[in-house]
Design a protein around this motif. Structure first.
Motif, PDB file in Angstrom:
ATOM      1  N   GLN A  22     -12.756  -7.923   1.392  1.00 20.40           N
ATOM      2  CA  GLN A  22     -13.810  -7.325   0.577  1.00 20.40           C
ATOM      3  C   GLN A  22     -13.514  -5.875   0.230  1.00 20.40           C
ATOM      4  N   ASN A  23     -12.808  -5.163   1.100  1.00 22.25           N
ATOM      5  CA  ASN A  23     -12.608  -3.730   0.884  1.00 22.25           C
ATOM      6  C   ASN A  23     -11.163  -3.356   0.579  1.00 22.25           C
ATOM      7  N   PHE A  24     -10.247  -4.311   0.544  1.00 21.64           N
ATOM      8  CA  PHE A  24      -8.845  -4.066   0.237  1.00 21.64           C
ATOM      9  C   PHE A  24      -8.299  -2.909   1.072  1.00 21.64           C
ATOM     10  N   ALA A  25      -8.487  -2.985   2.358  1.00 18.19           N
ATOM     11  CA  ALA A  25      -8.051  -1.933   3.277  1.00 18.19           C
ATOM     12  C   ALA A  25      -6.522  -1.854   3.299  1.00 18.19           C
ATOM     13  N   PRO A  26      -5.985  -0.670   3.517  1.00 15.19           N
ATOM     14  CA  PRO A  26      -4.529  -0.525   3.585  1.00 15.19           C
ATOM     15  C   PRO A  26      -3.975  -1.234   4.813  1.00 15.19           C
ATOM     16  N   SER A  27      -2.709  -1.642   4.715  1.00  9.99           N
ATOM     17  CA  SER A  27      -2.084  -2.278   5.870  1.00  9.99           C
ATOM     18  C   SER A  27      -1.719  -1.247   6.930  1.00  9.99           C
ATOM     19  N   ALA A  28      -1.564   0.017   6.508  1.00  9.76           N
ATOM     20  CA  ALA A  28      -1.319   1.110   7.457  1.00  9.76           C
ATOM     21  C   ALA A  28      -1.904   2.397   6.882  1.00  9.76           C
ATOM     22  N   ARG A  29      -2.485   3.211   7.742  1.00  9.38           N
ATOM     23  CA  ARG A  29      -3.065   4.496   7.329  1.00  9.38           C
ATOM     24  C   ARG A  29      -2.620   5.559   8.319  1.00  9.38           C
ATOM     25  N   TYR A  30      -2.144   6.677   7.768  1.00  8.37           N
ATOM     26  CA  TYR A  30      -1.662   7.783   8.593  1.00  8.37           C
ATOM     27  C   TYR A  30      -2.367   9.069   8.193  1.00  8.37           C
ATOM     28  N   LYS A  31      -2.878   9.793   9.167  1.00  7.88           N
ATOM     29  CA  LYS A  31      -3.456  11.116   8.943  1.00  7.88           C
ATOM     30  C   LYS A  31      -2.349  12.144   9.120  1.00  7.88           C
ATOM     31  N   ASP A  89      -1.637   6.054   2.798  1.00  6.46           N
ATOM     32  CA  ASP A  89      -1.994   4.643   2.922  1.00  6.46           C
ATOM     33  C   ASP A  89      -0.864   3.779   2.387  1.00  6.46           C
ATOM     34  N   VAL A  90      -0.407   2.838   3.199  1.00  6.82           N
ATOM     35  CA  VAL A  90       0.553   1.838   2.750  1.00  6.82           C
ATOM     36  C   VAL A  90      -0.275   0.627   2.336  1.00  6.82           C
ATOM     37  N   LEU A  91      -0.178   0.267   1.062  1.00  6.96           N
ATOM     38  CA  LEU A  91      -0.995  -0.809   0.501  1.00  6.96           C
ATOM     39  C   LEU A  91      -0.175  -2.084   0.338  1.00  6.96           C
ATOM     40  N   ASP A  92      -0.861  -3.217   0.402  1.00  2.39           N
ATOM     41  CA  ASP A  92      -0.217  -4.510   0.197  1.00  2.39           C
ATOM     42  C   ASP A  92      -0.148  -4.893  -1.277  1.00  2.39           C
ATOM     43  N   ALA A  93      -0.889  -4.178  -2.107  1.00  2.00           N
ATOM     44  CA  ALA A  93      -0.948  -4.457  -3.546  1.00  2.00           C
ATOM     45  C   ALA A  93      -1.141  -3.125  -4.275  1.00  2.00           C
ATOM     46  N   PRO A  94      -0.914  -3.109  -5.575  1.00  2.00           N
ATOM     47  CA  PRO A  94      -1.119  -1.859  -6.331  1.00  2.00           C
ATOM     48  C   PRO A  94      -2.519  -1.282  -6.136  1.00  2.00           C
ATOM     49  N   SER A  95      -2.597   0.022  -6.174  1.00  2.00           N
ATOM     50  CA  SER A  95      -3.881   0.703  -6.018  1.00  2.00           C
ATOM     51  C   SER A  95      -4.846   0.239  -7.097  1.00  2.00           C
ATOM     52  N   ARG A  96      -6.086   0.042  -6.691  1.00  2.00           N
ATOM     53  CA  ARG A  96      -7.122  -0.393  -7.636  1.00  2.00           C
ATOM     54  C   ARG A  96      -7.985   0.778  -8.102  1.00  2.00           C
ATOM     55  N   GLU A  97      -7.712   1.965  -7.574  1.00  2.00           N
ATOM     56  CA  GLU A  97      -8.516   3.133  -7.937  1.00  2.00           C
ATOM     57  C   GLU A  97      -8.200   3.581  -9.359  1.00  2.00           C
ATOM     58  N   LYS A  98      -9.231   3.678 -10.183  1.00  2.00           N
ATOM     59  CA  LYS A  98      -9.074   4.071 -11.585  1.00  2.00           C
ATOM     60  C   LYS A  98      -9.954   5.250 -11.980  1.00  2.00           C
ATOM     61  N   ASP A  99     -10.917   5.585 -11.139  1.00  2.00           N
ATOM     62  CA  ASP A  99     -11.829   6.690 -11.425  1.00  2.00           C
ATOM     63  C   ASP A  99     -11.310   7.940 -10.715  1.00  2.00           C
ATOM     64  N   PHE A 100     -10.804   8.889 -11.496  1.00  2.00           N
ATOM     65  CA  PHE A 100     -10.171  10.079 -10.937  1.00  2.00           C
ATOM     66  C   PHE A 100     -11.052  11.327 -11.020  1.00  2.00           C
ATOM     67  N   LYS A 101     -12.347  11.171 -11.244  1.00  2.00           N
ATOM     68  CA  LYS A 101     -13.245  12.330 -11.425  1.00  2.00           C
ATOM     69  C   LYS A 101     -13.229  13.294 -10.248  1.00  2.00           C
ATOM     70  N   ILE A 102     -13.151  12.790  -9.039  1.00  2.00           N
ATOM     71  CA  ILE A 102     -13.236  13.680  -7.869  1.00  2.00           C
ATOM     72  C   ILE A 102     -11.911  14.393  -7.577  1.00  2.00           C
TER      73      ILE A 102
END
Length: 183
Positions: A22-31, A89-102
């Motif tokens: 549901q949230n397309f979480a990354p397969s790995a996330r590093y701070k 973030d290492v993603l399993d698929a292309p980024s779905r983010e399209k709104d760059f306002k912030i």
């Protein structure tokens, strides 16, 4: 005859997991929280061979686009001189983010990670800040930069922050999705 096949099909389907993320979480996330110098750091293959000191790496276009690209290393331009705050973030698929306002600036490019070991390096001494295992191959990298305004670029500390996403892709071209215009 259909009354026999329908229960068999339903029985087989009960063994298959049809749930979708549901949230397309990354397969790995590093701070990331580290110090660098001269408003830049690097994301690269552990066996990179490109020359970051070459004038074609940090070209006028690379400075303007805030991303220098060679085959196996990218240079990420930062607003603060030294302290870096980011997440990768290492993603399993292309980024779905399209709104760059912030975001103040968004740029993409390609990177070859042949060794299967991705690294984040500071500048100028190339200290390893992150080492992560990935599937060897070609990747797309997207850098979202925000809180870039009103920063003294010669000071170590600033409010600027970076979000980096990486996913497998054969698209190696640099592309600015949103350009930062300093005041």
């Amino acid at each position: 005859m259909a009354f026999i096949f329908i229960p068999c099909i339903l029985c087989l389907l009960s063994f298959v997991n049809f749930s979708f993320p549901q949230n397309f979480a990354p397969s790995a996330r590093y701070k990331l929280d580290f110090f660098t110098s001269e408003n830049q750091f690097y994301l690269c293959d552990s066996a990179f061979a490109a020359e970051t000191g070459d004038t074609s790496f940090w070209s006028y276009r690379a400075y303007n686009d805030r991303l220098a690209i060679a085959d196996d290393i990218v240079g990420i331009s930062t607003e603060s001189f030294g302290h870096i705050k980011a997440e990768l973030d290492v993603l399993d698929a292309p980024s779905r983010e399209k709104d760059f306002k912030i975001y103040d600036h968004v740029v993409e490019g390609g990177l070859k990670l042949s060794s299967g070991i991705m690294m984040i390096l500071n500048h100028p001494d190339f200290k390893i800040e992150l080492k992560a295992i990935v599937t060897p191959g070609r990747y797309r990298i997207r850098i979202y930069s925000y809180d870039l305004k009103n920063i003294n670029t010669q000071e170590d500390e600033g409010p600027d922050h970076y979000k980096i996403e990486i996913w497998t892709s054969t698209d190696m071209k640099r592309k600015v999705l949103k350009q930062f215009e300093s005041e």
